[in-house]
Scaffold this motif. Structure first.
Motif, PDB file in Angstrom:
ATOM      1  N   LYS A 143      13.361  -4.249   8.107  1.00 45.12           N
ATOM      2  CA  LYS A 143      11.947  -4.284   7.727  1.00 45.12           C
ATOM      3  C   LYS A 143      11.416  -5.712   7.603  1.00 45.12           C
TER       4      LYS A 143
ATOM      5  N   LEU B  17      10.908   6.503   2.944  1.00 44.08           N
ATOM      6  CA  LEU B  17       9.475   6.202   2.832  1.00 44.08           C
ATOM      7  C   LEU B  17       9.238   4.885   2.153  1.00 44.08           C
ATOM      8  N   GLY B  18      10.332   4.199   1.810  1.00 44.80           N
ATOM      9  CA  GLY B  18      10.186   2.981   1.021  1.00 44.80           C
ATOM     10  C   GLY B  18      10.825   3.150  -0.339  1.00 44.80           C
TER      11      GLY B  18
ATOM     12  N   LEU C 285       9.843  -5.579  -1.074  1.00 44.46           N
ATOM     13  CA  LEU C 285       9.339  -4.642  -0.074  1.00 44.46           C
ATOM     14  C   LEU C 285       9.885  -3.265  -0.381  1.00 44.46           C
ATOM     15  N   GLN C 286       9.146  -2.258   0.015  1.00 40.01           N
ATOM     16  CA  GLN C 286       9.682  -0.900  -0.062  1.00 40.01           C
ATOM     17  C   GLN C 286       9.547  -0.247   1.307  1.00 40.01           C
ATOM     18  N   CYS C 287       8.371   0.296   1.611  1.00 39.42           N
ATOM     19  CA  CYS C 287       8.273   0.947   2.921  1.00 39.42           C
ATOM     20  C   CYS C 287       8.323  -0.071   4.055  1.00 39.42           C
ATOM     21  N   GLY C 288       7.905  -1.298   3.760  1.00 40.30           N
ATOM     22  CA  GLY C 288       7.974  -2.329   4.775  1.00 40.30           C
ATOM     23  C   GLY C 288       6.740  -2.454   5.648  1.00 40.30           C
ATOM     24  N   PHE C 289       5.731  -1.664   5.381  1.00 39.06           N
ATOM     25  CA  PHE C 289       4.566  -1.688   6.264  1.00 39.06           C
ATOM     26  C   PHE C 289       3.680  -2.905   6.006  1.00 39.06           C
ATOM     27  N   CYS C 290       3.574  -3.281   4.750  1.00 39.71           N
ATOM     28  CA  CYS C 290       2.770  -4.473   4.431  1.00 39.71           C
ATOM     29  C   CYS C 290       3.586  -5.742   4.594  1.00 39.71           C
ATOM     30  N   THR C 291       4.899  -5.581   4.752  1.00 36.77           N
ATOM     31  CA  THR C 291       5.831  -6.691   4.616  1.00 36.77           C
ATOM     32  C   THR C 291       5.650  -7.835   5.621  1.00 36.77           C
TER      33      THR C 291
ATOM     34  N   CYS D 228      -0.533  -3.953  -1.067  1.00 32.61           N
ATOM     35  CA  CYS D 228       0.704  -3.196  -0.962  1.00 32.61           C
ATOM     36  C   CYS D 228       0.534  -1.968  -1.826  1.00 32.61           C
ATOM     37  N   ARG D 229       0.871  -0.808  -1.301  1.00 35.13           N
ATOM     38  CA  ARG D 229       0.710   0.413  -2.085  1.00 35.13           C
ATOM     39  C   ARG D 229       2.025   0.823  -2.744  1.00 35.13           C
ATOM     40  N   CYS D 230       3.123   0.196  -2.346  1.00 30.75           N
ATOM     41  CA  CYS D 230       4.422   0.678  -2.834  1.00 30.75           C
ATOM     42  C   CYS D 230       4.949  -0.050  -4.064  1.00 30.75           C
ATOM     43  N   THR D 231       4.824  -1.360  -4.080  1.00 30.53           N
ATOM     44  CA  THR D 231       5.647  -2.130  -5.014  1.00 30.53           C
ATOM     45  C   THR D 231       4.995  -2.452  -6.341  1.00 30.53           C
TER      46      THR D 231
END
Ligand SMILES: Cc1cc2nc3c(=O)[nH]c(=O)nc-3n(C[C@H](O)[C@H](O)[C@H](O)COP(=O)(O)OP(=O)(O)OC[C@H]3O[C@@H](n4cnc5c(N)ncnc54)[C@H](O)[C@@H]3O)c2cc1C
Ligand code: FES
Ligand code: FES
Lengths: 768, 158, 292
Positions: free
Chosen positions: A20, A479-480, B96-102, B133-136
């Motif tokens: 990632k 999903l994270g 990071l979690q989902c990695g999309f914003c990363t 970021c919506r995850c962290t």
């Protein structure tokens, strides 16, 4: 970082971190197939309209358009789906039921051609009377969203028999004890009507599906879905395919939070790809994703009765959840909300009447901690109000009334499996409860339970390859939340191998075995349970080999440091395999199956465990503007056993941020069914600046969960707790909130209302 | 139009329509899919790339703007196949979690450090606060940026 | 967002060339600076143009300069928010401008978006527009083949997304006088969504402990930023204290006529204007007091 074994309880690095952080991790949108078309969806501009006709001729004639799908193309399949109620056609048939409802789909060589083609489609609509709010849908002679008598139930509602009627898609009633009698003898009754807004899950990655047919009986999908096996079954059903012939690949998901639960774009993508006879991709924009899934808005009436000592007696709740034009996961949300409504207190009687209501709005489904988030702030604020009236502080009220370990929560269901008083005490400690507060500083907390785990069915294979690599085949979706890391740690714990020797590939229904779903905080507990069993199975097999290889008893064999040991002899897994197969090849398989321990794991016998939803906040209120600044968040994660404390803390921090959003900013605004703020400029998601200065995360490990090592899931509870904590902190400052989000404007208004109340009170007192 | 640009140090020549957005050039034409599209309106920062070292939203920037300039995407961040200290910092801090914003977060951090190798907490927050970021819940991201400051300053020759 | 419809980009390297393009293509062309608003408008399907005229290649279009004798800072309309925010010249001469510019949007929009684009687009939720409205002596320079003219902000902003700029005119510069001694300015904004819900800029001049000049502008709550003239009047000749500021703030709030929309109700926006005005005045007075 990954070349070490990390057992349960250790802060392992994320196994998918390197992929990632370098941008190499593949998400659904990164998948490109040869000859793939781009599809765009034409959506109804009206909240409710009859489709008289659709003229696609000009659009079809546009060079580069491969095909256009409308409701007229669905004659040879069963076009209705919906895992709870089969009320949703792939695209509108005859009637569009919300503004944003898919009416036609264009597949073209490029997105820009598809965009142009959309503008050339002419739809003749006849606007129909609509019911775009719960109130409008519930009046007598309201427009009917569905011909409910005709509706069939879906494949996976799991809620027994029911039949939607009028605009009610599902109802759930709980009754225990004589509520009326207790209310008549109560000293204190708190009551109110409350509203919860429609909220968007806002995973950063919008929905996306790629569909590809092989001949006309095999379908391959790449989709960012949380529950591939449930999607597979629904899609197979629609197209009359063998389930085994529907292959769903699930790459990394850019967040889900429930928005990607159950079937989303897959039927549309598959239907267009079938007509085009080419691979097709449908990629939602953020606006389209907001039309695809959201959290139910709700109206709730609640009454709580107590005696003069603050002993809680009874609670009565009526609630209506707006499920939008299609049931989606509405029935389950209604049931879970009903479960959460009373709160974890020792009631002598309770009565809950919960309804899921069809309206002409976009469909509502799952969103992290559904039900609990809707109800906890209401119930908890009433408990605090009773406390204020009888002179008990919020903590004393909890200590006096909370359920104890083993107490019944719902008849026939799982008894309480957590120490709630211990948990809330930890929240209070984190908040320095009882210490003096500064001016305009409020503290609050909340506690509740969430029926978690869904159906307890998960399976896994571990494949030990000839070189000692272990491939974990499990269909949990990453999903994270760190599923792949947690699964790797469970394996590493049993087989003592470094994480770099373990692989957790993408979910793929043709390869990774059945898992019910990724949601309801179930993955580590249930899929993790299956992985744990598979690892134990593999361990047994390795020990057996060593017993034979070294002619030792199995007690003499040990697995440590990634090797098998017998006294001073040791062998790598690869060496064991080579001995076993007599050749450098061959593999072992570990097998793990989790299924209901007793009964069938139904909703009424469940849940798998009760997730504790607790946390607290300290806020500072700007009395001029009504703005709330978070100063501190305390989260207590009651996890049984922490597989990876860092991942848990990550879940808590992220969940708290979303809880903050749900509590004070986020609201989808509708006018006559039209979404007014369907983008990030007008829909406010929490930013860095909104976060509390201090975050205290406490992890409680009482080993009281149903998973391996006594673990149970987390990740949702804090979201439900946040609105409750914030509303209660405002309550301590004399501000009563009965509608979320508590935006600065609402707080300011509530402040003025309570000021007016004070004034009239003073006048009254002065006049007497 | 004839586009000449440098992406991750590699000269690129391409014939593209003038209306091509940078994100589409990167993702569709060059297969650099690490750059992510989310809000598509210059708010979230998932699509952040650096243009001559400055952060821009590739979702809303014409590829035309990169003419004779340098573009850095997440694929160009790693140094000869090994992680950049900023990347290591994000991993160490669970940033990071989902990695999309990363990818966007990493590039935004790089632009900060290029400008100010020793930013204080307020500067860090002001800079990285431009990305969503919506995850962290952001806490680990702020920690990751702080860690980045440490690690980059400790990397010899950097 | 839809995909962009095809267009050609013209990139004049002199002012003369750009006038020629404008005249040749008229309504078919749009001036294109950072494109942060223009492309968004086009991608939302609200407008389409066969030609974009990229004005960034015009020499000195983004220059920031200071004329010490006149006490004037001049900002090229093509200067990006980010370049203004970080300009040593601006930080030294007009730190308030740098402060306001640092609050615009996010770092990526500031990196690309220009001050001229912000003003010419005339989005009602603009930070610099409100600031300039209150800033005495500010002029915008508009150029066309017919010549150059200077226009004050209160004549420039006409309505929602509408300015006094003629179709064939280009904004080339913004002239800002630096603040005199015993003058202070402050800017406050309140944000609930992405762009400001309300904003207030205030400037106060002090003489012998009393207020001898006052300018207040209120923005984002109406179609264009407006001066709070009555509120300014209440301040003149008074002592800079909380009570007076509260009275002026009340007057400023009463003078606004906000609309109910996703940002908030009329009533609430008035309250916010009141609060921001009071806070801005207080800070402006403190700054005036400190500036010797
Ligand atoms: C996500 C987002 C958030 C934002 N938040 C804020 C905020 O908080 N506060 C705020 O104040 N602003 C905000 N903005 C607006 C931002 O400041 C502007 O987008 C930017 O400054 C516009 O500059 P540009 O160069 O990109 O303009 P362009 O998009 O290139 O042009 C905008 C318009 O002005 C015309 N134009 C441009 N330059 C000239 C010129 N020199 N002469 C004549 N006409 C010209 C163009 O033809 C076009 O019609 C935000 C914008 C976005 C996208
Ligand atoms: S996708 Fe470009 S900023 Fe959000
Ligand atoms: S890690 Fe998922 S959005 Fe930031």
């Amino acid at each position: 970082m990954l070349d070490k074994a990390y057992g349960v309880g250790e802060r392992a690095p994320q196994v998918d971190g390197p992929a990632k952080i370098t941008g190499q991790a593949k998400f659904a949108g990164d998948i490109k197939l040869a000859g793939m078309l781009e599809a765009k969806v034409l959506r109804s501009p009206f909240a409710h309209a009859r489709i008289r006709s659709i003229d696609v001729s000009r659009a079809e004639a546009l060079p580069g358009v491969a095909c256009i799908l409308t409701g007229n193309d669905l004659g040879d399949i069963d076009p209705y789906y919906g895992h709870a109620v089969r009320d949703r056609p792939i695209v509108a048939i005859d009637r569009a039921k919300f503004a944003g409802d898919p009416v036609a789909i264009v597949a073209a060589e490029s997105a820009s051609i598809a965009d142009q083609a959309l503008e050339l489609i002419v739809v003749d609509y006849e606007e129909l009377p609509h019911a775009t709010t719960i109130e409008e849908a519930m009046v007598a002679n309201a427009p009917q969203i569905h011909d409910t008598e005709q509706l069939r139930l879906g494949l996976f509602h799991g809620l027994g028999d029911f039949q939607p009627h009028n605009n009610i898609c599902y109802e759930h009633h709980l009754e225990d004890g004589d509520v009326e009698k207790l209310f008549s003898k109560a000293d204190e009754i708190v009551e109110g009507e409350y509203r919860f807004p429609s909220v968007y899950q806002y995973s950063m990655e919008p929905h996306l599906t790629v569909a590809h047919w092989i001949a006309n009986d095999q379908l391959e999908l790449w989709s960012n879905c949380q529950h591939p096996y449930l999607v597979r079954a629904e899609v197979a059903d629609i197209f009359s395919l063998s389930k085994a012939n529907v292959r769903i690949h699930v790459p990394y998901l850019g967040g889900g939070f429930g928005s990607k639960s159950y079937t989303r774009l897959e039927p549309m993508a598959a239907a267009v790809a079938r007509k085009a006879a080419r691979p097709v991709r449908i990629a939602n924009s953020v606006t389209e994703s907001m039309w695809t899934s959201r959290r139910h808005n709700m109206i709730c009436k609640m009454q709580t009765a107590a005696d003069k000592d603050g002993m809680l007696l009874a609670r009565k709740v009526e609630l209506w959840l707006d499920t939008g034009a299609y049931a989606d996961n509405g029935p389950r949300v209604v049931a879970t909300a009903a479960d959460a409504a009373a709160g974890p207190y020792a009631w002598q009687a309770q009565k809950v009447d919960a309804f899921g209501v069809y309206t002409n709005r976009p469909p509502s489904g799952s969103y992290r901690a559904f039900g609990a988030t809707h109800l906890q702030w209401i119930g908890e604020s009433q408990i605090n109000e009773i406390g204020r009236r009888v002179g008990l502080d919020a903590l004393e009220m909890r200590k006096k009334n909370l359920l104890k370990f083993g107490d019944t929560i719902r008849k026939g269901g799982k008894p309480l499996d957590a120490d709630l008083i211990g948990d809330i005490q930890k929240v209070a400690d984190g908040l320095d409860w009882g210490e003096k507060r500064g001016e305009n500083i409020g503290r609050g907390f909340g506690i509740g339970l969430l029926a978690a785990g869904s159906r307890p069915v998960s399976t896994s294979f571990l494949r030990l390859e000839a070189d000692g690599t272990i491939t974990v085949l499990v269909s949990t979706t990453e999903l994270g939340q760190g599923a792949r890391t947690a699964m790797s740690q469970l394996v590493s714990e049993v087989l003592k191998v470094p994480l770099s020797q373990i692989r957790v590939p993408d979910g793929d229904t043709q390869i990774t075995p059945y898992d019910r779903s990724t949601g309801a905080s179930r993955s580590t507990t249930l899929a993790g349970g299956a992985v744990h069993l598979a690892a134990l199975d593999l361990r047994e097999q390795l020990i057996d080999i060593a017993v034979k290889m070294w002619k030792l008893s199995d007690e003499a064999i040990e697995i440590r440091e990634g090797q098998v040991w017998g006294g001073d002899k040791s062998a790598t897994f690869a060496e064991c395999l080579e001995w076993h197969f007599g050749f450098v090849g061959g593999e072992l398989f570990g097998r793990g199956i989790v299924r209901p321990e007793e009964g069938q794991g139904t909703y009424s016998a469940g849940p798998v465990f009760w997730e504790v939803c607790t946390g607290g906040v300290e806020i500072e209120l700007d009395r001029d503007t009504g703005e709330i600044k978070l100063r501190k968040v305390v989260s207590v994660a009651d996890v049984g056993t922490a597989v990876n404390p860092s991942l848990i803390k990550g879940q808590e921090m992220g969940g708290a941020a979303q809880g903050l959003g749900n509590a004070i900013f986020e609201e989808m605004h509708f006018e006559d069914g039209q979404l007014m703020n369907g983008n990030l400029a007008d829909y406010r998601v929490p930013k860095l600046f909104d976060m509390a200065e201090e975050f205290v995360s406490v992890i409680v490990q009482n080993e009281d969960g149903p998973g391996p090592y006594g673990l149970k899931g987390v990740g949702e509870g804090i979201l439900a707790a946040m609105p409750a904590a914030i509303v209660n902190a405002l309550g301590e400052l004399g501000i009563e909130i009965n509608e979320l989000p508590a935006t600065p404007e609402r707080v300011w208004k509530a402040m003025n209302d309570s000021r007016q109340d004070d004034n009239t009170l003073q006048k009254k007192i002065g006049g007497e | 139009m004839q586009l000449q640009t440098t992406i991750n140090g590699k000269p690129i020549q391409a014939e593209v329509p003038a209306e091509t957005l940078l994100i589409d050039l990167l993702r569709d034409d060059l297969d650099l899919t690490g750059t992510k599209r989310s809000c598509d309106m210059q708010i979230c920062g998932s699509c952040t790339v650096l243009l001559d070292g400055q952060p821009v939203s590739s979702c809303s920037l014409l590829a035309y703007e990169t003419q004779d300039r340098q573009v850095l995407t997440i694929e160009g961040v790693s140094l000869n196949g090994s992680l950049h200290p900023v990347q290591t910092a994000f991993l160490q801090e669970y940033g990071l979690q989902c990695g999309f914003c990363t990818p966007g977060m990493v590039l935004t951090t790089l632009s900060l450090l290029a400008e100010n190798p020793n930013p204080d907490e307020e500067t860090i927050r002001a800079h990285i606060g431009s990305n969503l970021c919506r995850c962290t819940g952001y806490y680990p991201i702020v920690n990751a940026v702080k860690k980045s400051v440490q690690l980059t300053n400790n990397t010899p020759g950097d | 967002m839809r995909t962009l419809t095809p267009f050609s980009i013209l990139a004049p390297t002199t002012l003369q060339d750009s006038f020629q393009h404008i005249e040749e293509h008229g309504w078919n062309a749009a001036l294109y600076a950072g494109g942060t608003e223009l492309l968004l408008t086009m991608r939302s399907g609200l407008a389409s143009f066969p030609y974009l005229i990229d004005i960034k290649k015009i020499p000195q279009f983004d220059e920031i300069s200071f004329n010490k004798d006149e006490g004037m800072l001049t900002i090229g309309a093509g200067a990006t928010h980010r370049s203004i925010e970080t300009s040593p010249l601006v930080l030294e001469q007009l730190p308030l401008l740098a402060e306001v510019e640092s609050m615009v949007a996010n770092i990526r929009v500031r990196t690309v978006g220009t001050i001229g684009g912000n003003l010419c687009f005339a989005d009602p939720h603009s930070d610099p527009a409100t600031l300039f409205m209150a800033w005495a002596g500010t002029t915008f320079e508009l150029v066309s083949s017919a010549g150059v003219r200077q226009i004050a902000p209160d004549e420039f902003f006409v309505d929602l997304f509408t300015t006094a700029r003629a179709e064939n005119e280009l904004m080339s510069k913004i002239h800002l006088p630096i603040l005199g001694k015993r003058m202070g300015g402050a800017y406050k904004k309140f944000v609930t969504l992405e762009r400001p819900t309300a904003n207030v800029a205030a400037f106060l001049g002090l003489a012998n402990g009393k207020i001898d000049s006052a300018r207040i502008a209120v923005g984002s709550v109406g179609p264009i930023p407006v001066r709070a003239i009555d509120a300014e009047g209440t301040l003149l000749g008074g002592f800079p204290d909380e009570k007076l500021f509260e009275r002026a703030a009340e007057t400023a709030a009463e003078a606004t006529d906000p609309v109910d929309d996703v940002y908030g109700s009329k009533e609430y926006k008035k309250q916010i204007v009141r609060v921001l005005t009071r806070r801005a005045l207080k800070q402006a007075a403190t700054r005036a007091d400190r500036s010797q």
